[in-house]
Design an enzyme around this catalytic site. Structure first.
Site, PDB file in Angstrom:
ATOM      1  N   LYS A 144       7.175   9.332   1.944  1.00 20.49           N
ATOM      2  CA  LYS A 144       5.963   8.778   1.851  1.00 20.49           C
ATOM      3  C   LYS A 144       5.775   7.761   0.778  1.00 20.49           C
ATOM      4  O   LYS A 144       6.304   7.564  -0.158  1.00 20.49           O
ATOM      5  CB  LYS A 144       4.885   9.971   1.244  1.00 20.49           C
ATOM      6  CG  LYS A 144       3.593   9.362   1.004  1.00 20.49           C
ATOM      7  CD  LYS A 144       2.355  10.365   0.685  1.00 20.49           C
ATOM      8  CE  LYS A 144       2.252  11.353   1.829  1.00 20.49           C
ATOM      9  NZ  LYS A 144       1.340  10.579   2.736  1.00 20.49           N
TER      10      LYS A 144
ATOM     11  N   GLU B 212      -0.532   7.595   8.618  1.00 24.17           N
ATOM     12  CA  GLU B 212      -0.936   6.747   7.315  1.00 24.17           C
ATOM     13  C   GLU B 212      -2.335   7.573   7.015  1.00 24.17           C
ATOM     14  O   GLU B 212      -3.242   8.042   7.633  1.00 24.17           O
ATOM     15  CB  GLU B 212      -1.279   5.236   7.802  1.00 24.17           C
ATOM     16  CG  GLU B 212      -1.741   4.684   6.573  1.00 24.17           C
ATOM     17  CD  GLU B 212      -1.836   3.131   7.065  1.00 24.17           C
ATOM     18  OE1 GLU B 212      -2.172   2.573   6.254  1.00 24.17           O
ATOM     19  OE2 GLU B 212      -1.562   3.141   8.180  1.00 24.17           O
ATOM     20  N   GLY B 213      -2.457   7.693   5.739  1.00 25.00           N
ATOM     21  CA  GLY B 213      -3.618   8.421   5.192  1.00 25.00           C
ATOM     22  C   GLY B 213      -4.008   7.604   3.869  1.00 25.00           C
ATOM     23  O   GLY B 213      -3.397   6.634   3.547  1.00 25.00           O
TER      24      GLY B 213
ATOM     25  N   PHE C  41      -3.438   8.245   0.705  1.00 24.64           N
ATOM     26  CA  PHE C  41      -2.274   8.230  -0.301  1.00 24.64           C
ATOM     27  C   PHE C  41      -1.156   7.211  -0.010  1.00 24.64           C
ATOM     28  O   PHE C  41      -0.611   6.813  -0.901  1.00 24.64           O
ATOM     29  CB  PHE C  41      -1.830   9.603  -0.409  1.00 24.64           C
ATOM     30  CG  PHE C  41      -2.934  10.508  -1.197  1.00 24.64           C
ATOM     31  CD1 PHE C  41      -3.332  10.187  -2.523  1.00 24.64           C
ATOM     32  CD2 PHE C  41      -3.348  11.584  -0.509  1.00 24.64           C
ATOM     33  CE1 PHE C  41      -4.245  11.139  -2.953  1.00 24.64           C
ATOM     34  CE2 PHE C  41      -4.252  12.380  -1.027  1.00 24.64           C
ATOM     35  CZ  PHE C  41      -4.810  12.200  -2.277  1.00 24.64           C
ATOM     36  N   GLY C  42      -1.064   7.066   1.408  1.00 29.03           N
ATOM     37  CA  GLY C  42       0.181   5.948   1.776  1.00 29.03           C
ATOM     38  C   GLY C  42       0.561   6.259   3.228  1.00 29.03           C
ATOM     39  O   GLY C  42      -0.382   7.072   3.897  1.00 29.03           O
TER      40      GLY C  42
ATOM     41  N   ASP D 212      -8.115  16.351  -1.245  1.00 28.86           N
ATOM     42  CA  ASP D 212      -7.956  16.011   0.026  1.00 28.86           C
ATOM     43  C   ASP D 212      -7.813  16.855   1.127  1.00 28.86           C
ATOM     44  O   ASP D 212      -6.929  16.640   2.177  1.00 28.86           O
ATOM     45  CB  ASP D 212      -7.332  14.795   0.077  1.00 28.86           C
ATOM     46  CG  ASP D 212      -7.861  13.835   1.532  1.00 28.86           C
ATOM     47  OD1 ASP D 212      -8.907  13.719   1.946  1.00 28.86           O
ATOM     48  OD2 ASP D 212      -6.635  13.050   1.956  1.00 28.86           O
TER      49      ASP D 212
ATOM     50  N   ILE E 223       4.932   8.115  10.931  1.00 25.93           N
ATOM     51  CA  ILE E 223       4.507   9.452  11.316  1.00 25.93           C
ATOM     52  C   ILE E 223       2.936   9.369  11.261  1.00 25.93           C
ATOM     53  O   ILE E 223       2.379   9.563  12.303  1.00 25.93           O
ATOM     54  CB  ILE E 223       5.102  10.499  10.643  1.00 25.93           C
ATOM     55  CG1 ILE E 223       6.744  10.612  10.793  1.00 25.93           C
ATOM     56  CG2 ILE E 223       4.550  11.754  11.199  1.00 25.93           C
ATOM     57  CD1 ILE E 223       7.348  11.625   9.793  1.00 25.93           C
TER      58      ILE E 223
END
Length: 317
Positions: free
Chosen positions: A59, A37-38, A40-41, A154, A35
């Site tokens: 996640k 990606e940031g 954190f993962g 964040d 979905i």
């Protein structure tokens, strides 16, 4: 023995799932199931449901956020698991393997990141919808600070999920350090997201006022319908906060409003929203309001009696 007892206690209170279950639910973490990606993962949509029929998303945490001590990780997850609010994405459980760590969240059917609504497809959100979203986010962040004692770290448009009723839900909360006191120092592994980061964070210090700064930037994005950094625009408008200050000082802040609104907005509310955003993005930590004040100012329950000062970090006339 004490550490083992804590670990087992957390596993009892937080639903845990096997790596095999997650592989099956995500088709072995197929790119088609990815979905988002940031920092954190990676986030994946799961094919299955929890035992109560709840759909979920997985996640896969980035390795730089892994904790070698599983009991510490489990304790952190337990703290996040206890946090629940209408404007937060609910944590459903976790998975702890030898070299992988996962979090399971509620899956919002037809949910979309706020960034996609504002920046990518040109969908026109009404002014009322924008303010409803902004107030919901403020309520969620205020809850994190006042009730859960958690710094998000964040706050940004891609971390706000908008459900089918246009209710905003904040994701990725609790993945930075908990808020022990005003003098807590940021974990060296944390980086934040460029454009939303408060000046003091670059010096290694993270407090709840860093979230206030990020919210201020996000509020300007909601008003303008554009990203805080647009390198392809004319130089004076590349940085959203700097452009806003230029318009503010020239008495032209209405030019900031998303043109898709076709001037269909109450001017007084626009002035108030921008005023609040500029207060939130002050250089000085002490000059920024707390989120409880921000929330009240947005709803009109708190009179705005302070004027912002031009941040010294801004360059140019």
């Amino acid at each position: 023995m004490k550490t083992l007892t804590l670990f087992l206690f957390v596993l009892v209170t937080v639903a845990c799932y096997s790596y095999t279950d997650l592989q099956s639910a995500t088709e072995n973490f197929s790119p088609e199931k990815k979905i988002d990606e940031g920092q954190f993962g990676e986030l994946y949509k799961a094919s299955g449901e929890l035992s109560d029929g709840t759909k979920f998303a997985v996640k896969k945490l980035s390795s730089k956020y892994h904790k070698e001590d599983h009991s510490v990780f489990a304790s952190d997850v337990s703290s996040i698991f206890a946090v629940e609010h209408p404007n937060l994405v609910k944590l459903m459980g976790c998975c702890i393997e030898a070299d992988e760590q996962f979090l399971l969240y509620e899956f919002l059917e037809n949910g979309r990141p706020l960034s996609r609504l504002l920046f990518n497809n040109g969908e026109c959100l009404s002014w009322q919808t924008r303010m409803t979203i902004a107030i919901g986010i403020a309520r969620g962040v205020n809850y994190l600070h006042e009730e859960a004692h958690v710094i998000h770290g964040d706050i940004q448009a891609s971390n706000i999920i908008i459900d089918e009723n246009f209710t905003p839900k904040i994701s990725d909360f609790g993945l930075t350090s908990l808020l022990p006191d005003e003098d807590s120092y940021i974990n060296s592994r944390f980086s934040g997201t460029l454009g939303y980061i408060a000046p003091e964070v670059a010096q290694g210090k993270l407090t709840d006022k860093a979230d206030v700064f990020s919210f201020g930037v996000l509020l300007l994005e909601i008003v303008s319908g554009r990203n805080n950094f647009e390198p392809d625009l004319p130089m004076e408008t590349v940085f959203l906060v700097q452009w806003t200050w230029k318009l503010y000082e020239q008495g032209k802040v209405l030019e900031l409003v998303d043109p898709l609104l076709n001037n269909d907005f109450p001017e007084e509310e626009v002035f108030r929203a921008i005023h609040i955003a500029l207060l939130c993005t002050q250089d000085s930590v002490k000059s920024r309001p707390h989120m409880v004040q921000v929330r009240a100012m947005l709803t009109g329950d708190w009179e705005i009696s302070v004027f912002p000062s031009r941040p010294g970090s801004l360059t140019g006339p």
